[in-house]
Design a protein around this motif. Sequence first.
Motif, PDB file in Angstrom:
ATOM      1  N   UNK A  74       0.823  -1.214   0.000  1.00 33.38           N
ATOM      2  CA  UNK A  74       0.000   0.000   0.000  1.00 33.38           C
ATOM      3  C   UNK A  74       0.852   1.256   0.000  1.00 33.38           C
ATOM      4  N   UNK A  75       1.833   1.318   0.877  1.00 39.69           N
ATOM      5  CA  UNK A  75       2.664   2.522   0.986  1.00 39.69           C
ATOM      6  C   UNK A  75       3.481   2.726  -0.278  1.00 39.69           C
ATOM      7  N   UNK A  76       4.056   1.671  -0.812  1.00 40.69           N
ATOM      8  CA  UNK A  76       4.949   1.827  -1.962  1.00 40.69           C
ATOM      9  C   UNK A  76       4.198   1.996  -3.275  1.00 40.69           C
ATOM     10  N   UNK A  77       2.897   1.755  -3.274  1.00 41.80           N
ATOM     11  CA  UNK A  77       2.092   2.027  -4.459  1.00 41.80           C
ATOM     12  C   UNK A  77       1.597   3.462  -4.488  1.00 41.80           C
ATOM     13  N   UNK A 131       3.744  -1.956 -11.346  1.00 41.51           N
ATOM     14  CA  UNK A 131       4.466  -3.101 -10.787  1.00 41.51           C
ATOM     15  C   UNK A 131       3.525  -4.010 -10.021  1.00 41.51           C
ATOM     16  N   UNK A 132       2.588  -3.422  -9.258  1.00 42.65           N
ATOM     17  CA  UNK A 132       1.681  -4.284  -8.504  1.00 42.65           C
ATOM     18  C   UNK A 132       0.752  -5.075  -9.413  1.00 42.65           C
ATOM     19  N   UNK A 133       0.463  -4.557 -10.603  1.00 44.61           N
ATOM     20  CA  UNK A 133      -0.335  -5.334 -11.552  1.00 44.61           C
ATOM     21  C   UNK A 133       0.426  -6.578 -12.009  1.00 44.61           C
ATOM     22  N   UNK A 134       1.735  -6.439 -12.174  1.00 42.94           N
ATOM     23  CA  UNK A 134       2.562  -7.597 -12.513  1.00 42.94           C
ATOM     24  C   UNK A 134       2.556  -8.607 -11.359  1.00 42.94           C
ATOM     25  N   UNK A 136      10.988  -1.561  -5.581  1.00 47.39           N
ATOM     26  CA  UNK A 136       9.885  -2.202  -6.296  1.00 47.39           C
ATOM     27  C   UNK A 136      10.060  -3.721  -6.336  1.00 47.39           C
ATOM     28  N   UNK A 137      11.287  -4.173  -6.621  1.00 51.69           N
ATOM     29  CA  UNK A 137      11.517  -5.614  -6.727  1.00 51.69           C
ATOM     30  C   UNK A 137      11.321  -6.305  -5.387  1.00 51.69           C
ATOM     31  N   UNK A 138      11.826  -5.702  -4.305  1.00 55.82           N
ATOM     32  CA  UNK A 138      11.627  -6.313  -2.988  1.00 55.82           C
ATOM     33  C   UNK A 138      10.157  -6.331  -2.606  1.00 55.82           C
ATOM     34  N   UNK A 139       9.442  -5.256  -2.911  1.00 57.65           N
ATOM     35  CA  UNK A 139       8.047  -5.144  -2.483  1.00 57.65           C
ATOM     36  C   UNK A 139       7.144  -6.097  -3.248  1.00 57.65           C
ATOM     37  N   UNK A 140       7.275  -6.135  -4.564  1.00 58.57           N
ATOM     38  CA  UNK A 140       6.296  -6.829  -5.399  1.00 58.57           C
ATOM     39  C   UNK A 140       6.812  -8.107  -6.056  1.00 58.57           C
TER      40      UNK A 140
END
Length: 307
Positions: free
Chosen positions: A55-58, A291-294, A105-109
């Motif tokens: 949520x925060x990183x999006x 990124x979250x869609x991926x 992004x890579x760590x989060x998603x």
Amino acid sequence: MTHAPSSPTPDWIQSLRGKILVALAGDPTGMAPYVRDIAEGDDAGYFVENGPAWTVHAGMGTLVAGIRALLLQALHPGALAGVHDWSRYREDPIGRLTGTVRWVITLTYGSKTQADAETRRVGRFHQRVKGEYRAGDGAERTYTAEATDLVRWVHLAFTDAFLAGHEASKKQIPGGPDAYVADWATAGRLMRVVDPPLTRDALRGEIDGFYARGELRGGERVDEVVRFLRKPPFPGVMGVAYRVLFAAAVATIPRRYRKMLGVRRWPLPVLTVTRVILRITERALGSGPRAQDMAYARLRRLEREAA
């Protein structure tokens, strides 16, 4: 009942979208190879779907957070020496930004396999980063990017910046601020931070501890970073928007650290103006995959495979 066709996105919004995506992902579509790769992988990753870190990183508050993190990190002379001696932020500010965004992004998603590979990539670079610096007490000391205190300071500054940036956007975090600090502590442990803080109070208490022990300082190098971050080479509407985001980042920093940085809050409702900027930015980015869609695609695929 018929609906009127949606109005086309204005050209300036489309232009802004491309510039922002180049800055954030290194690609005008936002689909840099590492972003597309997030749809691959055979595990759910380190962070829960739609949880605190997701949520925060999006959120668009990350635009404020990135500036704030760099400002706060600069106050530790060891961390700043590493940036000064080894970073190409002056010659290639976009490249420096996209490298950091790629890691977050890579760590989060991403999957755990992708996150571990990204952590190793950053670690290989850090192995080369070493030198000397003048500490807060005036003593000359050696540093490495893997030094326990420096790794800890960078994690604290990043976590506090993301949290403050999201809070400035006035959006909720699942489980609240403490849940985000505890969630992102996983990233700290991946970067070899021992027992990272798990609550907002503990996080900010540790930051204040660095201050109380005299480990932070201003000075000529800090002034150089502040001058660059105040007005990087972003032209046109992006440059105007950036100056507001910079002011918002400053507004979220406690007074004692603003004083060390030599910056002041605007005497205007800058956070209100920033929320307008963030909404415009969100609109600019909202017309394409993220990124979250991926990550959603990967998780749905894993569910289908497990059924």
